[in-house]
Scaffold this motif. Structure first.
Motif, PDB file in Angstrom:
ATOM      1  N   TYR A  25       6.172 -20.782 -12.902  1.00 16.45           N
ATOM      2  CA  TYR A  25       7.243 -20.720 -13.890  1.00 16.45           C
ATOM      3  C   TYR A  25       8.618 -21.035 -13.310  1.00 16.45           C
ATOM      4  O   TYR A  25       9.614 -20.922 -14.006  1.00 16.45           O
ATOM      5  N   PHE A  26       8.678 -21.406 -12.043  1.00 19.45           N
ATOM      6  CA  PHE A  26       9.923 -21.799 -11.405  1.00 19.45           C
ATOM      7  C   PHE A  26       9.870 -23.296 -11.148  1.00 19.45           C
ATOM      8  O   PHE A  26       8.971 -23.771 -10.443  1.00 19.45           O
ATOM      9  N   PRO A  27      10.806 -24.048 -11.703  1.00 16.61           N
ATOM     10  CA  PRO A  27      10.739 -25.507 -11.574  1.00 16.61           C
ATOM     11  C   PRO A  27      10.884 -26.004 -10.133  1.00 16.61           C
ATOM     12  O   PRO A  27      10.426 -27.085  -9.810  1.00 16.61           O
ATOM     13  N   TYR A  28      11.484 -25.239  -9.263  1.00 19.67           N
ATOM     14  CA  TYR A  28      11.706 -25.668  -7.885  1.00 19.67           C
ATOM     15  C   TYR A  28      10.663 -25.086  -6.934  1.00 19.67           C
ATOM     16  O   TYR A  28      10.783 -25.210  -5.725  1.00 19.67           O
ATOM     17  N   ARG A  29       9.632 -24.425  -7.456  1.00 20.95           N
ATOM     18  CA  ARG A  29       8.538 -23.872  -6.648  1.00 20.95           C
ATOM     19  C   ARG A  29       7.227 -24.477  -7.129  1.00 20.95           C
ATOM     20  O   ARG A  29       7.128 -24.952  -8.260  1.00 20.95           O
ATOM     21  N   THR A  30       6.213 -24.449  -6.298  1.00 24.25           N
ATOM     22  CA  THR A  30       4.923 -25.010  -6.690  1.00 24.25           C
ATOM     23  C   THR A  30       3.793 -24.031  -6.385  1.00 24.25           C
ATOM     24  O   THR A  30       3.857 -23.280  -5.422  1.00 24.25           O
ATOM     25  N   PHE A  31       2.781 -24.071  -7.232  1.00 23.58           N
ATOM     26  CA  PHE A  31       1.571 -23.287  -7.036  1.00 23.58           C
ATOM     27  C   PHE A  31       0.713 -23.987  -5.998  1.00 23.58           C
ATOM     28  O   PHE A  31       0.592 -25.209  -5.996  1.00 23.58           O
ATOM     29  N   SER A  32       0.099 -23.209  -5.101  1.00 21.52           N
ATOM     30  CA  SER A  32      -0.726 -23.820  -4.061  1.00 21.52           C
ATOM     31  C   SER A  32      -1.905 -22.911  -3.723  1.00 21.52           C
ATOM     32  O   SER A  32      -1.718 -21.754  -3.354  1.00 21.52           O
ATOM     33  N   TYR A  33      -3.112 -23.467  -3.849  1.00 19.60           N
ATOM     34  CA  TYR A  33      -4.303 -22.723  -3.441  1.00 19.60           C
ATOM     35  C   TYR A  33      -4.302 -22.489  -1.933  1.00 19.60           C
ATOM     36  O   TYR A  33      -4.805 -21.479  -1.452  1.00 19.60           O
ATOM     37  N   ALA A  34      -3.731 -23.430  -1.191  1.00 17.77           N
ATOM     38  CA  ALA A  34      -3.655 -23.269   0.274  1.00 17.77           C
ATOM     39  C   ALA A  34      -2.792 -22.060   0.635  1.00 17.77           C
ATOM     40  O   ALA A  34      -3.118 -21.321   1.572  1.00 17.77           O
ATOM     41  N   ASP A  35      -1.701 -21.846  -0.096  1.00 24.79           N
ATOM     42  CA  ASP A  35      -0.855 -20.675   0.157  1.00 24.79           C
ATOM     43  C   ASP A  35      -1.637 -19.384  -0.076  1.00 24.79           C
ATOM     44  O   ASP A  35      -1.527 -18.425   0.693  1.00 24.79           O
ATOM     45  N   ILE A  36      -2.436 -19.362  -1.142  1.00 25.08           N
ATOM     46  CA  ILE A  36      -3.258 -18.181  -1.424  1.00 25.08           C
ATOM     47  C   ILE A  36      -4.254 -17.969  -0.288  1.00 25.08           C
ATOM     48  O   ILE A  36      -4.444 -16.843   0.183  1.00 25.08           O
ATOM     49  N   LYS A  37      -4.867 -19.045   0.161  1.00 32.92           N
ATOM     50  CA  LYS A  37      -5.855 -18.952   1.239  1.00 32.92           C
ATOM     51  C   LYS A  37      -5.241 -18.388   2.519  1.00 32.92           C
ATOM     52  O   LYS A  37      -5.807 -17.490   3.141  1.00 32.92           O
ATOM     53  N   PHE A  38      -4.051 -18.864   2.886  1.00 33.03           N
ATOM     54  CA  PHE A  38      -3.410 -18.376   4.102  1.00 33.03           C
ATOM     55  C   PHE A  38      -2.874 -16.955   3.939  1.00 33.03           C
ATOM     56  O   PHE A  38      -2.882 -16.179   4.891  1.00 33.03           O
ATOM     57  N   SER A  39      -2.440 -16.602   2.744  1.00 34.76           N
ATOM     58  CA  SER A  39      -2.009 -15.225   2.485  1.00 34.76           C
ATOM     59  C   SER A  39      -3.187 -14.266   2.587  1.00 34.76           C
ATOM     60  O   SER A  39      -3.075 -13.180   3.171  1.00 34.76           O
ATOM     61  N   ILE A  40      -4.322 -14.652   2.022  1.00 34.01           N
ATOM     62  CA  ILE A  40      -5.523 -13.822   2.106  1.00 34.01           C
ATOM     63  C   ILE A  40      -5.972 -13.686   3.558  1.00 34.01           C
ATOM     64  O   ILE A  40      -6.372 -12.598   3.994  1.00 34.01           O
ATOM     65  N   ALA A  41      -5.880 -14.760   4.322  1.00 32.31           N
ATOM     66  CA  ALA A  41      -6.234 -14.696   5.745  1.00 32.31           C
ATOM     67  C   ALA A  41      -5.356 -13.675   6.467  1.00 32.31           C
ATOM     68  O   ALA A  41      -5.848 -12.877   7.273  1.00 32.31           O
ATOM     69  N   GLY A  42      -4.058 -13.678   6.168  1.00 33.21           N
ATOM     70  CA  GLY A  42      -3.146 -12.705   6.766  1.00 33.21           C
ATOM     71  C   GLY A  42      -3.520 -11.286   6.381  1.00 33.21           C
ATOM     72  O   GLY A  42      -3.500 -10.375   7.219  1.00 33.21           O
ATOM     73  N   CYS A  43      -3.880 -11.078   5.107  1.00 27.86           N
ATOM     74  CA  CYS A  43      -4.296  -9.746   4.644  1.00 27.86           C
ATOM     75  C   CYS A  43      -5.552  -9.282   5.364  1.00 27.86           C
ATOM     76  O   CYS A  43      -5.641  -8.127   5.792  1.00 27.86           O
ATOM     77  N   LEU A  44      -6.525 -10.167   5.492  1.00 25.79           N
ATOM     78  CA  LEU A  44      -7.780  -9.784   6.140  1.00 25.79           C
ATOM     79  C   LEU A  44      -7.561  -9.421   7.601  1.00 25.79           C
ATOM     80  O   LEU A  44      -8.117  -8.435   8.097  1.00 25.79           O
ATOM     81  N   VAL A  45      -6.739 -10.183   8.295  1.00 22.43           N
ATOM     82  CA  VAL A  45      -6.427  -9.852   9.690  1.00 22.43           C
ATOM     83  C   VAL A  45      -5.691  -8.513   9.756  1.00 22.43           C
ATOM     84  O   VAL A  45      -5.974  -7.672  10.607  1.00 22.43           O
ATOM     85  N   SER A  46      -4.754  -8.306   8.842  1.00 22.30           N
ATOM     86  CA  SER A  46      -3.992  -7.060   8.805  1.00 22.30           C
ATOM     87  C   SER A  46      -4.910  -5.858   8.631  1.00 22.30           C
ATOM     88  O   SER A  46      -4.790  -4.861   9.350  1.00 22.30           O
ATOM     89  N   PHE A  47      -5.827  -5.940   7.668  1.00 24.16           N
ATOM     90  CA  PHE A  47      -6.717  -4.803   7.435  1.00 24.16           C
ATOM     91  C   PHE A  47      -7.742  -4.653   8.559  1.00 24.16           C
ATOM     92  O   PHE A  47      -8.217  -3.557   8.827  1.00 24.16           O
ATOM     93  N   GLY A  48      -8.058  -5.736   9.240  1.00 21.64           N
ATOM     94  CA  GLY A  48      -8.871  -5.621  10.445  1.00 21.64           C
ATOM     95  C   GLY A  48      -8.128  -4.851  11.533  1.00 21.64           C
ATOM     96  O   GLY A  48      -8.704  -3.986  12.203  1.00 21.64           O
ATOM     97  N   LEU A  49      -6.844  -5.144  11.701  1.00 20.66           N
ATOM     98  CA  LEU A  49      -6.023  -4.432  12.676  1.00 20.66           C
ATOM     99  C   LEU A  49      -5.850  -2.969  12.289  1.00 20.66           C
ATOM    100  O   LEU A  49      -5.861  -2.076  13.143  1.00 20.66           O
ATOM    101  N   ILE A  50      -5.699  -2.722  10.990  1.00 18.05           N
ATOM    102  CA  ILE A  50      -5.563  -1.334  10.525  1.00 18.05           C
ATOM    103  C   ILE A  50      -6.826  -0.562  10.870  1.00 18.05           C
ATOM    104  O   ILE A  50      -6.757   0.565  11.388  1.00 18.05           O
ATOM    105  N   GLY A  51      -7.978  -1.152  10.634  1.00 20.49           N
ATOM    106  CA  GLY A  51      -9.232  -0.500  10.968  1.00 20.49           C
ATOM    107  C   GLY A  51      -9.361  -0.253  12.471  1.00 20.49           C
ATOM    108  O   GLY A  51      -9.871   0.772  12.896  1.00 20.49           O
ATOM    109  N   TYR A  52      -8.852  -1.162  13.257  1.00 20.18           N
ATOM    110  CA  TYR A  52      -8.920  -1.027  14.704  1.00 20.18           C
ATOM    111  C   TYR A  52      -8.002   0.090  15.206  1.00 20.18           C
ATOM    112  O   TYR A  52      -8.389   0.876  16.056  1.00 20.18           O
ATOM    113  N   PHE A  53      -6.774   0.136  14.682  1.00 20.78           N
ATOM    114  CA  PHE A  53      -5.808   1.119  15.156  1.00 20.78           C
ATOM    115  C   PHE A  53      -5.918   2.479  14.482  1.00 20.78           C
ATOM    116  O   PHE A  53      -5.317   3.441  14.915  1.00 20.78           O
ATOM    117  N   LYS A  54      -6.639   2.545  13.390  1.00 21.11           N
ATOM    118  CA  LYS A  54      -6.792   3.804  12.655  1.00 21.11           C
ATOM    119  C   LYS A  54      -7.699   4.694  13.411  1.00 21.11           C
ATOM    120  O   LYS A  54      -7.666   5.622  13.940  1.00 21.11           O
TER     121      LYS A  54
END
Length: 98
Positions: free
Chosen positions: A69-98
């Motif tokens: 909905y922002f004319p100067y921004r674009t939707f990207s499946y690649a952005d979602i993929k890399f964001s999800i990758a960051g989340c998965l690594v983060s929760f892996g680290l949380i499990g490790y340090f918990k």
């Protein structure tokens, strides 16, 4: 988190530190650090890990949908993929340090 939304949804913001990384690297960095920090800052409750996992995994998609909905921004499946990758690594680290 507010800084990410401000930079992500405004036009013409230039922060020199952000120019050191590609867009995809920034998605991984943001969604790796925010869940990790949030997990250890929130008080303990029964389903905190599950709650944060659902929250941040949903947020990765919501942020991209909002950009439709922002004319100067674009939707990207690649952005979602890399964001999800960051989340998965983060929760892996949380499990490790918990």
């Amino acid at each position: 988190m507010c800084v990410v939304f401000f930079v992500g949804f405004t036009k013409g913001i230039s922060l020199s530190v952000l120019e050191l990384f590609t867009d995809k690297e920034l998605h991984v960095i943001v969604f790796l650090t925010y869940p990790f920090i949030t997990y250890f800052l929130l008080p303990k409750f029964k389903y905190k890990g599950l709650f944060l996992f659902v929250l941040f995994m949903s947020l990765t998609t919501i942020v991209e949908i909002i950009q439709l909905y922002f004319p100067y921004r674009t939707f990207s499946y690649a952005d979602i993929k890399f964001s999800i990758a960051g989340c998965l690594v983060s929760f892996g680290l949380i499990g490790y340090f918990k």
